[in-house]
Design an enzyme around this catalytic site. Structure first.
Site: not given
Length: 814
Positions: A484, A582, A710, A759
């Site tokens: 998964k 869960r 930054y 980023m």
């Protein structure tokens, strides 16, 4: 090979039961999955802690294999094939190889050491092949199984052998020595690899030296620790950078970032030669090659000319995403018959399309005449069901008619000139070429274009980790592997193909769309969907997926659809809640679950499962045991009342190791497959799977007082050399990893991250590192590891792995 079954019975001192003792053997096999198995194969049914090839004999007989070396004849197979019955099939394989080696009397070079074996082997092949027809170990076939498979590839046309031998503990080398029987020994670097298998360094040296006990000459780095184990009848031929009394005394000097001059003293004279490397390991490996050439009596001028052309050896075969939805298998640095057979098996194991193409250069050093060689290659192509062959080279062009659907080009430039006319789409493409053909240019054309940051996935490490956890299982316990979340960030389909190749029992995904993607990719293994939404039930049924049912509402919804579609015994998996809270049926709903399922023939309870909340936490050991006890109670009640015999499973990765008495019928392996454990000792046993790599885009030096990034969060206190790396938080690197918390690795040295992670980029301090723009950068892998990153960021390795963006290219390699 020209050996009959009757001959093999004598060689192996086996007991024969069968149909045709005169049957001819022309190849050896140990892999039931290989498409190269045929009626003339002799299949050795190897058995180990994780697998028993006897289980696959019935299937092999069905496809025409007729000759088997076994410890027992499987049920329903007697009188259907030739069986050579022995006590141990691995020992038999080694005996067969030792016998076969004894039929040939040309020189054999045997290599061992901690590092450098494969590099030296490939370089010696390059240096000596102009004058010899060389047979060598394919890839890194140096194990108890790999060595015999290498040796049985010898044929009558070969006149020089180069075989490597690797050991990880005591009493292994003696078996390999009997198979290789080297006349010439080469000992490479002795380092720390596999130290855990030996008491100390001296024992490791003593064990490795057994390979050379009957060698005529031994080439080695001069050392008294080595010399005490050299047979007095063996000629010692030593080299050293420090000991002037070595047979060859070497000094070195770098003349550029990429070149070293070696000055060596030999038989009273001094010589120079240039090699295109500066790193310590490559220089030492080159010196080993130099001594081999000196032993063979080459003129120094020839040695100088050839060694100047040495090249980096690409020891891994890579699986890459290609253009137009293709898969590219890159083995573009070698072209010999034995490695072609290996590459074709990898093509099949990673194939996800109906169409398969092989781009193949002229094949060198096969030992066969060209007519016989290309007939054998054509047979391989047919057995592996290759749809198209693209041949490149003048020789393969002459034998074009041997292949169906074949187009040929005289050289790589001719292929590239015609590239736009060739259609490559929705297919698997094996690129297999000798180095001189520069097939890396073809790989560049065919691979998907993405930015320079890649996540490299070591498929061998996945196989190793799978087998590590399999070794912990009790007999007959099945294994489900979780793929998964895009295979925990590593790539779902490619890993699923590998797991299918290893014959795991189940795959687990979180949502239906993940399972559908795997089915569309050709996966045939049963796939369980752990978190199915009711809206996905029709698609689950359509694609043959198996839903986990965890509530009465979900059960009624699925039964309604199943009844509408007139299903019978459709497999479902019932999850009970034992304390995770869960998902799952709670104890007070089990009676209604049973009442709903009783007498219902539209579905079949394939398994009953639960999930442990604290299998990795010793502080909650008693809670974990209480979950297991409740699971036993609830599952037993369901089984008893419904009169069924489902698979039961509750253990995840940590549970496999920590609760071995509760393995039930199946376990679910997750993060452990990818090389991560919560236990520090177990972590040492696992291999790293994923390495996130990038490059240095730019280097600049800023003065004291200047800032980086930054918010000016890093201020230079002194002149600082800064490297910019094209990876950022959009690729999955958390901003919290910046500002000196984290680091990357460049040239095996730590480079702290300066300022904030951007980023698409981050900046690091390389003031103390001798590096250049374009150099490789390790974001995570061996160092820093994902576990280290997770600890520093106060999270878990799962989050690190699954955060890596899909825009990061995945490259799979062996």
């Amino acid at each position: 090979m020209n050996i009959t079954v009757e001959n093999s019975v004598s060689i192996l001192n086996a007991r024969w039961e069968g149909t045709n003792p005169e049957a001819l053997i022309d190849n050896i096999s140990i892999d039931s999955r290989s498409l190269q198995n045929s009626e003339h194969s002799l299949f050795f049914a190897l058995s180990g802690p994780n697998n028993d090839a006897h289980h696959y004999i019935k299937d092999l007989i069905a496809i025409g294999v007729q000759n088997f070396v076994v410890t027992r004849i499987p049920d329903d197979c007697a009188a259907k094939a030739n069986f050579l019955i022995v006590e141990n099939t691995l020992v038999a394989l080694q005996q067969f190889a030792a016998y076969y080696r004894g039929r040939f009397h040309f020189p054999i070079i045997g290599l061992t050491g901690s590092n450098g074996k494969t590099i030296v082997k490939e370089w010696l092949n390059f240096l000596l092949s102009p004058d010899y027809n060389v047979i060598r170990s394919p890839k890194s076939y140096n194990s108890q199984v790999g060595v015999p498979l290498s040796v049985v590839a010898i044929n009558e046309k070969h006149n020089l052998g180069i075989f490597e031998a690797g050991i990880s503990t005591v009493n292994e080398m003696d078996k390999l020595e009997k198979i290789i029987k080297p006349n010439i020994g080469v000992l490479t670097n002795i380092g720390s690899s596999h130290d855990e298998g030996f008491i100390d360094l001296e024992q490791k040296i003593q064990q490795k030296m057994q390979l050379f006990k009957d060698a005529a000459v031994l080439i080695y780095p001069k050392s008294s620790a080595i010399e005490k184990y050299i047979n007095p009848n063996t000629k010692a031929f030593s080299w050293s950078f420090k000991e002037e009394d070595a047979d060859v005394f070497v000094s070195k000097r770098e003349i550029s970032h990429q070149e070293t001059v070696l000055v060596f003293q030999y038989k009273g004279s001094s010589y120079e030669l240039k090699i295109p490397f500066v790193d310590k390991a490559s220089v030492e490996n080159a010196v080993s090659c130099l001594l081999v050439m000196l032993h063979f009596g080459y003129d120094v001028e020839v040695i100088q000319a050839r060694m100047e052309l040495l090249f980096p050896v690409e020891m891994r075969l890579e699986v890459k995403n290609g253009i137009n939805n293709c898969t590219v298998i890159d083995d573009s640095y070698s072209s010999d018959y034995q490695s072609l057979k290996i590459a074709l098996d990898v093509l099949e194991s990673q194939n996800k399309f109906h169409k398969k193409t092989v781009i193949l250069s002229d094949i060198f050093q096969s030992g066969f005449p060209n007519e016989q060689l290309y007939a054998k290659v054509a047979k391989l192509i047919v057995s592996n069901k290759i749809n198209r062959v693209i041949g490149i080279g003048e020789t393969i062009s002459d034998f074009k008619e041997q292949f169906s659907n074949c187009i040929t080009f005289k050289n790589t430039a001719d292929f590239i000139a015609n590239f736009e006319k060739l259609d490559f789409s929705n297919e698997s493409i094996l690129i297999k070429g000798a180095r001189s053909f520069h097939f890396e240019e073809i790989v560049t054309l065919l691979e998907e274009k993405t930015h320079e940051t890649v996540l490299e996935i070591n498929l061998n490490a996945i196989s190793y980790n799978l087998n590590f956890f399999k070794s912990k299982l009790q007999p007959k316990v099945k294994i489900m592997v979780m793929v998964k979340a895009f295979g925990y960030g590593n790539g779902g389909l490619e890993i699923a193909k590998l797991l299918e190749h290893h014959k795991v029992d189940y795959l687990g995904v979180a949502f239906a769309d993940e399972g559908i993607s795997l089915k569309n990719g050709g996966i045939k293994l049963p796939i369980m969907v752990l978190n199915p939404e009711s809206t996905s039930f029709p698609a689950i049924i359509q694609y043959g997926l198996e839903p986990e049912i965890y509530s009465l509402k979900g059960l009624h919804a699925f039964l309604k659809i199943a009844k509408q579609k007139n299903l019978q015994h459709f497999p479902i998996h019932i999850k009970v809640d034992t304390g995770m809270h869960r998902l799952g049926f709670e104890e007070n709903t089990v009676d209604e679950l049973i009442a709903t399922l009783k007498g219902n023939s539209t579905v079949k309870v394939q398994s009953i499962l639960s999930h442990m909340a604290t299998s990795d936490d010793v502080n909650h050991h008693e809670f974990a045991l209480s979950q297991i006890r409740l699971f036993e109670k609830l599952s037993s009640k369901i089984i008893r009342e419904l009169e069924i015999n489902p698979i039961r499973h509750i253990l995840n990765t940590s549970g496999i190791s920590n609760f071995p008495d509760s393995q039930y019928d199946m376990v679910r392996l997750g993060i452990g497959l990818y090389g991560v454990s919560n236990d520090a000792e177990e972590q040492k046993e696992l291999e790293n799977v994923g390495t996130l790599k990038s490059i240095i885009s730019q280097i600049r030096t800023i003065p004291a007082g200047d800032s980086v990034g930054y918010g000016r969060r890093f201020m230079a206190e002194k002149a600082t050399k800064v490297a910019t790396i094209p990876i950022g938080y959009a690729d999955g690197i958390r901003r919290a990893w910046g500002n000196g918390v984290g680091f990357v690795t460049i040239k095996d040295q730590k480079a702290p991250i300066l300022g904030s992670v951007c980023m698409d980029m981050l900046m690091v301090d390389v003031s103390e590192i001798d590096c250049l723009e374009g150099d490789d950068v390790i974001i995570f892998g061996e160092s820093p590891s994902v576990s280290y990153m997770a600890n520093q960021l106060q999270t878990i390795p799962y989050e690190i792995l699954t955060s890596i963006s899909q825009r990061v290219k995945r490259v799979f390699y062996r």
